[in-house]
Design a protein around this motif. Structure first.
Motif, PDB file in Angstrom:
ATOM      1  N   ASP A 235      -0.517  -7.203 -10.152  1.00 41.36           N
ATOM      2  CA  ASP A 235      -1.613  -6.506  -9.621  1.00 41.36           C
ATOM      3  C   ASP A 235      -1.716  -6.618  -8.257  1.00 41.36           C
ATOM      4  O   ASP A 235      -1.149  -7.543  -7.554  1.00 41.36           O
ATOM      5  CB  ASP A 235      -2.976  -6.999 -10.122  1.00 41.36           C
ATOM      6  N   VAL A 236      -2.508  -5.639  -7.563  1.00 39.55           N
ATOM      7  CA  VAL A 236      -2.451  -5.723  -6.145  1.00 39.55           C
ATOM      8  C   VAL A 236      -3.035  -6.865  -5.529  1.00 39.55           C
ATOM      9  O   VAL A 236      -2.312  -7.775  -4.539  1.00 39.55           O
ATOM     10  CB  VAL A 236      -3.442  -4.618  -5.623  1.00 39.55           C
ATOM     11  N   GLN A 237      -3.966  -7.572  -6.013  1.00 34.77           N
ATOM     12  CA  GLN A 237      -4.399  -8.924  -5.385  1.00 34.77           C
ATOM     13  C   GLN A 237      -3.396  -9.857  -5.454  1.00 34.77           C
ATOM     14  O   GLN A 237      -3.434 -10.851  -4.619  1.00 34.77           O
ATOM     15  CB  GLN A 237      -5.579  -9.482  -6.263  1.00 34.77           C
ATOM     16  N   ARG A 238      -2.301  -9.917  -6.187  1.00 32.87           N
ATOM     17  CA  ARG A 238      -1.570 -11.088  -6.454  1.00 32.87           C
ATOM     18  C   ARG A 238      -0.041 -10.449  -5.836  1.00 32.87           C
ATOM     19  O   ARG A 238       0.771 -11.409  -5.403  1.00 32.87           O
ATOM     20  CB  ARG A 238      -1.127 -11.379  -7.819  1.00 32.87           C
ATOM     21  N   ALA A 239       0.231  -9.147  -5.532  1.00 31.52           N
ATOM     22  CA  ALA A 239       1.464  -8.791  -5.027  1.00 31.52           C
ATOM     23  C   ALA A 239       1.651  -9.053  -3.824  1.00 31.52           C
ATOM     24  O   ALA A 239       2.555  -9.300  -3.224  1.00 31.52           O
ATOM     25  CB  ALA A 239       1.486  -7.283  -5.361  1.00 31.52           C
TER      26      ALA A 239
ATOM     27  N   HIS B 263       0.799  -1.004  -0.059  1.00 34.29           N
ATOM     28  CA  HIS B 263      -0.032  -0.046  -0.073  1.00 34.29           C
ATOM     29  C   HIS B 263       0.805   1.107   0.039  1.00 34.29           C
ATOM     30  O   HIS B 263       0.450   2.240  -0.465  1.00 34.29           O
ATOM     31  CB  HIS B 263      -0.995  -0.122   1.366  1.00 34.29           C
ATOM     32  N   GLN B 264       1.961   1.337   0.354  1.00 34.17           N
ATOM     33  CA  GLN B 264       2.859   2.187   0.579  1.00 34.17           C
ATOM     34  C   GLN B 264       3.511   2.604  -0.861  1.00 34.17           C
ATOM     35  O   GLN B 264       3.407   3.765  -1.162  1.00 34.17           O
ATOM     36  CB  GLN B 264       4.097   1.980   1.519  1.00 34.17           C
ATOM     37  N   LEU B 265       3.897   1.519  -1.492  1.00 35.39           N
ATOM     38  CA  LEU B 265       4.255   1.707  -2.876  1.00 35.39           C
ATOM     39  C   LEU B 265       3.269   2.309  -3.882  1.00 35.39           C
ATOM     40  O   LEU B 265       3.397   2.862  -4.725  1.00 35.39           O
ATOM     41  CB  LEU B 265       4.804   0.218  -3.416  1.00 35.39           C
ATOM     42  N   LEU B 266       1.932   1.525  -3.612  1.00 35.01           N
ATOM     43  CA  LEU B 266       0.897   2.210  -4.426  1.00 35.01           C
ATOM     44  C   LEU B 266       0.556   3.659  -4.114  1.00 35.01           C
ATOM     45  O   LEU B 266       0.190   4.591  -4.981  1.00 35.01           O
ATOM     46  CB  LEU B 266      -0.437   1.532  -3.980  1.00 35.01           C
TER      47      LEU B 266
ATOM     48  N   LEU C   5      -1.997   2.980  -9.810  1.00 34.58           N
ATOM     49  CA  LEU C   5      -2.879   2.463  -8.704  1.00 34.58           C
ATOM     50  C   LEU C   5      -3.397   1.062  -8.629  1.00 34.58           C
ATOM     51  O   LEU C   5      -4.188   0.694  -7.961  1.00 34.58           O
ATOM     52  CB  LEU C   5      -4.001   3.389  -8.469  1.00 34.58           C
ATOM     53  N   SER C   6      -2.985   0.323  -9.749  1.00 36.57           N
ATOM     54  CA  SER C   6      -3.300  -1.131  -9.967  1.00 36.57           C
ATOM     55  C   SER C   6      -2.262  -2.040  -9.996  1.00 36.57           C
ATOM     56  O   SER C   6      -2.533  -3.339  -9.539  1.00 36.57           O
ATOM     57  CB  SER C   6      -4.162  -1.059 -11.402  1.00 36.57           C
ATOM     58  N   ASN C   7      -0.970  -1.616 -10.194  1.00 38.31           N
ATOM     59  CA  ASN C   7      -0.006  -2.757 -10.298  1.00 38.31           C
ATOM     60  C   ASN C   7       1.147  -2.190  -9.385  1.00 38.31           C
ATOM     61  O   ASN C   7       1.436  -0.836  -9.222  1.00 38.31           O
ATOM     62  CB  ASN C   7       0.469  -2.804 -11.878  1.00 38.31           C
ATOM     63  N   VAL C   8       1.752  -2.963  -8.897  1.00 42.46           N
ATOM     64  CA  VAL C   8       2.949  -2.898  -8.153  1.00 42.46           C
ATOM     65  C   VAL C   8       4.368  -3.556  -9.092  1.00 42.46           C
ATOM     66  O   VAL C   8       4.194  -4.765  -9.608  1.00 42.46           O
ATOM     67  CB  VAL C   8       2.952  -3.766  -6.814  1.00 42.46           C
ATOM     68  N   ASP C   9       5.434  -2.590  -8.948  1.00 40.37           N
ATOM     69  CA  ASP C   9       6.723  -2.928  -9.329  1.00 40.37           C
ATOM     70  C   ASP C   9       7.311  -3.888  -8.448  1.00 40.37           C
ATOM     71  O   ASP C   9       7.607  -3.716  -7.352  1.00 40.37           O
ATOM     72  CB  ASP C   9       7.595  -1.826  -9.364  1.00 40.37           C
ATOM     73  N   LEU C  10       7.242  -5.301  -9.057  1.00 46.06           N
ATOM     74  CA  LEU C  10       7.688  -6.369  -8.244  1.00 46.06           C
ATOM     75  C   LEU C  10       9.154  -6.320  -7.757  1.00 46.06           C
ATOM     76  O   LEU C  10       9.520  -6.843  -6.603  1.00 46.06           O
ATOM     77  CB  LEU C  10       7.151  -7.582  -8.966  1.00 46.06           C
ATOM     78  N   CYS C  11       9.952  -5.716  -8.673  1.00 45.28           N
ATOM     79  CA  CYS C  11      11.508  -5.687  -8.379  1.00 45.28           C
ATOM     80  C   CYS C  11      11.769  -4.588  -7.008  1.00 45.28           C
ATOM     81  O   CYS C  11      12.173  -5.196  -5.969  1.00 45.28           O
ATOM     82  CB  CYS C  11      12.262  -5.297  -9.538  1.00 45.28           C
ATOM     83  N   GLU C  12      11.088  -3.459  -6.818  1.00 42.95           N
ATOM     84  CA  GLU C  12      11.137  -2.637  -6.049  1.00 42.95           C
ATOM     85  C   GLU C  12      10.641  -3.242  -4.666  1.00 42.95           C
ATOM     86  O   GLU C  12      11.193  -3.090  -3.671  1.00 42.95           O
ATOM     87  CB  GLU C  12      10.419  -1.240  -6.506  1.00 42.95           C
TER      88      GLU C  12
END
Length: 619
Positions: free
Chosen positions: A497-501, A447-450, A456-463
């Motif tokens: 996406d948020v649901q899987r991150a 939630h902090q990264l978003l 607002l829908s995807n998270v950068d998985l590496c970061e």
């Protein structure tokens, strides 16, 4: 002066004309021969008494069909027929072919009443060579006519058909004898249509006055089929300018007429499309003069078609946009197609209209640029709606940022409460609470990264994993464990996406915790490695059966160089919470999990399929 009696005229003619080398005849209104001089009687191979009182059809039947129409024409119209060529035979046995040149004059009394016809007939006496040359010349002319695809005929001055070339006869499936001697309007080609027959009679009358007629008409051909022809009727004159014959001619224009009709239909369809278009369609020449204006243009800009046509197109431009037209015309003159652009135009009532304009060059049949065609669409409402959508999107974005910020803060509060609670419990309980804090922080980190991202829908998985590993390492610093943590990736942007991150982060957290708790002996140095990479399905045999995934997937590997897993290790075992949670998170990701273990360490490989954008991911 009294009229001379016919008997006195006959006596006078006999004294004067019996010995001249030219034929002279007089016929009354019934075409009965009233006088014939000796010269002409001999030319007919009969005595004068055998001819007097008779019509030509009774003593020279073979050429009467040619002569009698001419005689009737002179009687009916009072117009002389000059230099009339007559070919044929007298009808007498073994009589040679004759070639005569006749002049027919109306015979009138002093009051102008037509009493009959006076004929002056010259019997051409030519040698055999000249006669042969003439016949060959005529034959060549007929051959030329017969080989022409153009329809050509020859009419006497009263409209009687005396000759037609081969083309119209073959097209109609008839022979010359079917039409020769008939009035042209009564011939096969025209007799099917009374209106057409009337037109033909009018054409003959105009030709007699020296006028040429030309019109398109449908004539009858073989099997009743109709053919469109370009028809012309023209007078034929001799060297003195006298009309001797009439020449009808025609060219087959069926295909041209068909093409013209198809063009009319196409133009009608085009105009219908233009008139029914919701977009304003305006054409102009290279001087900027409006040449076309459809109803949509009137609705958009207020001017009627009559008001707009012929006006400068700058009539529609705001004062500050007039130079825009000059630049547009220069580009159109170079053949450029101008892609849609937004601009302003002036309505008839003076208010400005926001429009999107597309311009294309107009070319003539030779490819030369003659103007331009504009398509204009009102975007005033569209821009207002876009602005409203943008404001709404900004509001929702701000709201989502705020939601993620509040969720993160709430999770941090929960983590702080657990930290306070850990001070009052046993060491084992405190360790369990610490592990719960790590899980909570991994969720809060999403939630902090978003909150910090525009997406607002995807998270950068590496970061995300980099920060998660750092948090986990910091959480175990107080245990003074010499364990190194390494994160390896290809610097490629990999998003979830948020649901899987969140389940992905929890899996990594659990595997890191398990490695630090169980993989190494007390104070033993060790290394834990996290490796993240994207793969294509072609490079690996493991392919998800889900219809919701793409052909690529994410491979996440967590490995250590510790003592390996216990011999009796089973996922889902009750002794370890992590062993129970990890399979659940893998299932949420629709992923696969492979486990490898030896005395040199353990490795856990998770393959996460990448999903299509916009797919429905609800389970």
């Amino acid at each position: 002066m009294q009229d001379i009696s016919f008997e006195d005229l006959t006596t006078l003619f006999s004294l004067v004309l019996d010995h001249v080398p030219i034929g002279v005849v007089i016929l009354d209104q019934d075409l009965r021969l009233r006088f014939i001089n000796q010269r002409h009687a001999q030319n007919n191979r009969l005595t004068a008494s055998e001819q007097l009182g008779k019509r030509p059809s009774e003593f020279i039947p073979d050429i009467a069909s040619i002569i009698e129409p001419k005689l009737r024409f002179v009687i009916e119209h009072g117009i002389p027929l000059l230099n009339q060529e007559i070919h044929g035979k007298t009808g007498q046995e073994n009589s040679p072919s004759l070639h005569r040149l006749a002049n027919y004059y109306p015979w009138k009394n002093s009051s102008g009443q037509i009493l009959g016809v006076i004929g002056i007939i010259q019997d051409s006496q030519v040698d055999q060579f000249s006669q042969k040359m003439l016949e060959e010349s005529e034959l060549r002319l007929l051959n030329v006519l017969d080989n022409l695809f153009t329809f050509v005929g020859v009419l006497e001055l009263d409209g009687t058909l005396s000759h037609a070339n081969k083309a119209p006869l073959d097209a109609a499936g008839i022979c010359i004898d079917d039409v020769r001697g008939k009035k042209v309007w009564d011939c096969f080609w025209f007799e099917h249509d009374a209106h057409l027959q009337g037109q033909m009679q009018q054409c003959v009358q105009r030709a007699l006055r020296g006028q040429v007629s030309r019109l398109d008409m449908q004539v009858r051909m073989r099997d009743g089929q109709l053919m469109w022809i370009d028809f012309m009727m023209a007078p034929l004159r001799d060297s003195q300018g006298n009309i001797t014959h009439l020449i009808p001619s025609g060219n087959d224009i069926s295909q041209r007429h068909h093409d013209a009709e198809a063009l009319k239909i196409s133009e009608s369809r085009f105009h219908s499309i233009v008139d029914s278009s919701d977009e304003a369609i305006i054409s102009k020449n290279l001087d900027g003069i409006i040449t076309a204006w459809n109803p949509a243009a009137e609705r958009l800009l207020g001017y009627t078609e009559i008001e707009a046509l012929g006006k400068k197109v700058t009539l529609l431009f705001p004062p500050g946009k007039v130079n825009e037209e000059r630049a547009l015309l220069e580009r159109i003159g170079k053949g450029e197609h101008i892609s849609p652009f937004e601009t302003m135009r002036v309505h008839k009532d003076g208010h400005l209209v926001e429009v999107s304009v597309t311009i294309s060059p107009l070319r003539d049949q030779h490819g030369n640029i003659i103007g331009a065609c504009k398509l204009a669409r009102d975007i005033s409402l569209s821009n207002k709606q876009k602005a409203q959508i943008q404001r709404s999107l900004e509001e929702k974005t701000s709201l989502l940022h705020e939601v993620h910020h509040r969720v993160k803060n709430n999770l941090q509060i929960v983590s702080s409460l657990l930290n306070m609670q850990a001070r009052k419990v046993s060491d084992d309980a405190a360790q369990a609470i610490n592990e719960c804090q790590i899980r909570i922080r991994s969720m809060a980190l999403v939630h902090q990264l978003l909150y910090e991202s525009e997406n607002l829908s995807n998270v950068d998985l590496c970061e995300y994993l980099q920060q998660l590993i750092t948090l986990t390492k910091i959480s175990y610093q107080d245990q003074d464990m010499p364990i190194e943590m390494e994160f390896i990736h290809d610097n490629e942007i990999i998003s979830l996406d948020v649901q899987r991150a969140i389940p992905c982060g929890l899996i990594v957290s659990e595997l890191l915790l398990n490695a630090m708790k169980h993989a190494f002996k007390l104070s033993q140095a060790g290394k834990v490695r996290v490796h993240l990479v994207r793969n294509d399905a072609e490079s690996n045999q493991v392919v998800s059966t889900s219809s919701r995934v793409k052909s690529s997937y994410i491979t996440l590997t967590v490995s250590d160089n510790g003592c390996g897993l216990p011999a009796n290790f089973v996922w889902g075992g009750r002794k370890s919470l992590g062993a129970q949670l990890i399979p659940m998170f893998v299932q949420q990701l629709d992923a696969t999990l492979q486990t490898t273990s030896s005395t040199e360490g353990a490795m856990f490989t998770i393959q996460i399929p990448e999903r299509d954008e916009g797919a429905d991911y609800a389970n």
